[in-house]
Design a protein around this motif. Structure first.
Motif, short mmCIF file in Angstrom:
data_model
loop_
_atom_site.label_atom_id
_atom_site.label_comp_id
_atom_site.label_asym_id
_atom_site.label_seq_id
_atom_site.Cartn_x
_atom_site.Cartn_y
_atom_site.Cartn_z
N ARG A 376 -4.85 15.40 1.25
CA ARG A 376 -3.23 15.10 1.87
C ARG A 376 -2.18 14.93 0.25
NH1 ARG A 376 -1.83 14.43 6.56
NH2 ARG A 376 -3.40 14.19 8.19
N GLY A 377 -3.25 15.21 -1.02
CA GLY A 377 -2.27 15.45 -2.16
C GLY A 377 -2.87 14.29 -3.15
N VAL A 378 -2.12 14.27 -4.28
CA VAL A 378 -2.34 13.08 -5.26
C VAL A 378 -1.73 12.00 -5.06
CG1 VAL A 378 -2.38 12.81 -7.85
CG2 VAL A 378 -3.17 15.15 -6.68
N TYR A 379 -2.46 10.89 -4.99
CA TYR A 379 -1.46 9.46 -4.98
C TYR A 379 -1.90 8.77 -6.06
CZ TYR A 379 -0.26 11.15 -0.05
OH TYR A 379 0.23 11.84 0.74
N GLU A 380 -1.22 7.57 -6.43
CA GLU A 380 -1.46 6.58 -7.26
C GLU A 380 -2.18 5.79 -6.41
OE1 GLU A 380 0.41 3.74 -10.62
OE2 GLU A 380 1.68 4.77 -9.32
N LEU A 381 -3.17 5.07 -6.86
CA LEU A 381 -3.94 4.03 -6.16
C LEU A 381 -3.33 3.05 -5.79
CD1 LEU A 381 -7.47 3.79 -7.95
CD2 LEU A 381 -6.74 5.22 -6.08
N LYS A 382 -2.23 2.37 -6.42
CA LYS A 382 -1.17 1.44 -5.92
C LYS A 382 -0.63 1.70 -4.71
CE LYS A 382 -0.18 -0.44 -10.66
NZ LYS A 382 0.89 -0.53 -11.68
N TYR A 383 -0.54 3.25 -4.34
CA TYR A 383 0.31 3.58 -3.19
C TYR A 383 -0.27 2.98 -1.97
CZ TYR A 383 1.85 6.85 0.66
OH TYR A 383 2.48 6.99 1.72
N PHE A 384 -1.63 2.64 -2.00
CA PHE A 384 -2.38 2.41 -0.96
C PHE A 384 -2.15 0.54 -0.43
CE2 PHE A 384 -4.53 6.21 -2.09
CZ PHE A 384 -4.42 7.08 -0.91
N PHE A 385 -1.68 0.06 -1.58
CA PHE A 385 -1.34 -1.50 -1.34
C PHE A 385 0.13 -1.63 -1.28
CE2 PHE A 385 -5.20 -0.66 -3.98
CZ PHE A 385 -6.21 -1.57 -3.64
N SER A 386 0.37 -1.88 -0.06
CA SER A 386 1.68 -2.47 0.26
C SER A 386 1.71 -3.71 1.34
CB SER A 386 2.33 -1.15 0.96
OG SER A 386 1.50 -0.81 2.24
N SER A 387 2.56 -4.26 1.23
CA SER A 387 3.04 -5.39 2.49
C SER A 387 3.23 -4.75 3.75
CB SER A 387 4.13 -6.31 2.04
OG SER A 387 5.41 -5.47 1.76
N GLY A 388 3.20 -5.50 4.68
CA GLY A 388 3.63 -5.18 5.96
C GLY A 388 4.45 -5.68 6.75
N VAL A 389 4.97 -5.05 7.98
CA VAL A 389 5.80 -5.83 8.81
C VAL A 389 4.98 -6.13 10.23
CG1 VAL A 389 7.67 -4.77 7.74
CG2 VAL A 389 6.52 -3.46 9.30
N PRO A 390 5.58 -6.89 10.77
CA PRO A 390 4.80 -7.39 12.42
C PRO A 390 5.35 -6.13 13.29
CG PRO A 390 6.54 -8.68 11.75
CD PRO A 390 6.52 -7.91 10.70
N VAL A 391 3.99 -6.04 14.07
CA VAL A 391 4.00 -5.15 15.28
C VAL A 391 3.66 -6.01 16.56
CG1 VAL A 391 3.10 -3.06 16.19
CG2 VAL A 391 3.26 -3.28 13.62
N ALA A 392 4.59 -5.70 17.63
CA ALA A 392 3.93 -6.36 18.97
C ALA A 392 2.53 -5.94 19.28
CB ALA A 392 5.12 -6.11 19.88
N GLY A 393 2.10 -6.91 19.65
CA GLY A 393 0.56 -6.60 20.14
C GLY A 393 -0.41 -6.08 19.18
N GLY A 394 0.15 -5.99 17.79
CA GLY A 394 -0.71 -5.39 16.77
C GLY A 394 -1.54 -6.46 15.82
N ALA A 395 -2.62 -6.02 15.35
CA ALA A 395 -3.32 -7.12 14.27
C ALA A 395 -2.96 -6.47 13.06
CB ALA A 395 -4.72 -7.05 14.69
N GLY A 396 -2.26 -7.21 12.32
CA GLY A 396 -2.31 -6.77 10.65
C GLY A 396 -0.84 -6.23 10.51
N GLY A 397 -0.37 -5.65 11.56
CA GLY A 397 1.16 -5.00 11.36
C GLY A 397 0.87 -3.53 10.81
#
Length: 459
Positions: A376-397
């Motif tokens: 899917r392309g070249v990504y910095e490894l930091k890209y995969f680490f991010s905070s989340g937002v809550p999702v209704a009925g979801g686990a982890g957001g």
């Protein structure tokens, strides 16, 4: 109660930051290009180290040996102990022969001046004006400064400056943004009275997309103003930034990790092509006899050998640590590689650290400045680490990157005549089960460089 001084011996464990440990930590957080420079410096400082040259895919791994055993070996290649040889019949190639120098804006303008018809004093004034143009293509010298320094009149300077305005790139030598835009439109034969008025008096309104105000001031319809604004926005506000030394240097990235999909599974491999393979120099085997009789020489070779072996082990440990972290990331973010950006999951350093059984700081150093090349392309490894937002009925957001992707998708599908406001996007995201505030939507939108609804509106 007894008080007094006494000597006691006690045994306790504590972490000691040895020079070797500090070196290993430093090597772990270096990027591929920085590690290459570090290794090259070590090759210069440690005579026992040398770069391994081998053919094909045969791998050479460092072997745990004793320095005395290695020095005592006599079956060495005579050709390896030659520190320098001169082959007059061999053609030498250097990196400089295959690289071209980047052309600066002044070089490009001077080249055009050399082919011009200007001669004598006019040529000197034109050259002086070119030297006064900054990296963005704007003239930084005032008319008074040019006339004073070149001992000439303002009419002559204006005439020669007009010649500079005809040079490529179009708009170079302008004294203001408005003049730069007018020069570009004039060269294309599209400068009208309405456009000239808008550029000279209402550029702030153009930036804020206040088309109704512009239409009332100029006396034309909003549709015509929209066309005029689109034309102005298509112009280059910094004609010199395409050249070298423009303040926007090109960044080159060498991926540390390569991810490939083979037989339905994602395979993680390390990219070692940019890092020299190190080995202990066979030249120093010839010193075996002297080392046995000379204690100082033996101690020196032993310390250098230990330093070399520690460096080799540290580089190998760095490679393995980054591989482990990358493999954990790929396993955790498999939905992203399969389905796209919207399916990236929330991920923290603590999660990867607990999975690998290492400290969070180790994971942080392992992803610092490291890049992954994937389908899917070249990504910095930091890209995969991010905070989340809550999702209704979801686990982890959902991760913030996933939410940004959804916001961009909403904006791409909106009606340009009635774009969604930040509050409208909050409602649309809520329908998808994503609980997010208007302020967060605005922050994500601005982070992606997307204008507000009032500035996105078109007529």
């Amino acid at each position: 109660m007894k008080l007094g001084y006494e000597l006691t011996i006690e045994q306790k464990q504590q972490l000691s930051m040895t020079p070797e440990l500090i070196q290993a930590i430093k090597i772990l957080q270096l990027s591929n290009m920085d590690l290459f420079d570090y290794v090259q410096n070590e090759l210069l400082e440690n005579p026992i180290l040398e770069e391994a040259h081998h053919d094909g895919d045969a791998e050479q791994s460092p072997v745990e040996i004793d320095i005395r055993d290695r020095i005592a070996e006599d079956d060495y290649d005579d050709g390896n102990d030659r520190q320098w040889e001169n082959h007059s019949d061999r053609e030498e190639y250097t990196f400089e022969q295959f690289t071209s120098a980047e052309q600066t804006l002044q070089d490009y303008l001077t080249e055009q001046l050399n082919f011009s018809r200007l001669t004598g004093r006019d040529r000197q004034i034109c050259s002086f004006i070119i030297e006064g143009i900054d990296e963005n293509g704007y003239l930084t010298l005032s008319m008074e400064e040019i006339t004073t320094m070149m001992d000439t009149d303002e009419e002559t300077v204006e005439r020669i400056l007009g010649y500079v305005h005809q040079m490529d790139p179009t708009g170079v030598g302008a004294r203001s943004l408005a003049e730069c835009l007018e020069i570009q439109l004039a060269s294309r034969g599209e400068l009208t009275d309405e456009l000239e008025y808008i550029i000279e008096n209402m550029l702030n309104d153009v930036a804020d997309n206040r088309l109704s105000k512009i239409a009332r001031a100029v006396g034309i319809r909003c549709e015509e103003v929209q066309q005029a604004v689109d034309l102005i926005r298509s112009l280059e506000p910094k004609p010199g930034r395409q050249f070298a030394n423009s303040g926007e240097s090109t960044r080159y990235v060498i991926p540390d990790i390569i991810v490939e999909k083979i037989d339905g599974e994602y395979v993680v491999s390390s990219n070692d092509s940019s890092i020299p393979r190190l080995m202990v120099s066979s030249y120093y085997k010839k010193l075996s006899g002297a080392a046995k009789q000379d204690a100082d020489l033996n101690n020196y070779l032993t310390s250098r050998f230990n330093s070399a072996m520690w460096l080799i082990r540290s580089i190998e440990q760095r490679k393995q640590t980054i591989m482990n972290v990358a493999a954990a990331i790929v396993h955790y973010q498999e939905d992203f590689f399969e389905k796209g950006e919207k399916f990236i999951r929330t991920l923290t350093l603590k999660q990867i650290a607990e999975e690998l059984g290492v400290h969070e700081s180790t994971v942080s150093r392992a992803i610092n400045g490291k890049y992954m090349q994937s389908p899917r392309g070249v990504y910095e490894l930091k890209y995969f680490f991010s905070s989340g937002v809550p999702v209704a009925g979801g686990a982890g957001g959902l991760s913030s990157n996933s939410v940004k992707s959804i916001i961009r998708e909403i904006i791409d599908g909106e009606d340009p005549k009635k774009p969604y406001s930040d509050q409208d996007m909050v409602a649309l995201l809520k329908e998808k089960g994503i609980e997010i505030s208007r302020r967060t939507v605005a922050k994500y939108r601005e982070g992606m460089g997307i204008l507000s609804s009032s500035k996105r509106r078109r007529y």
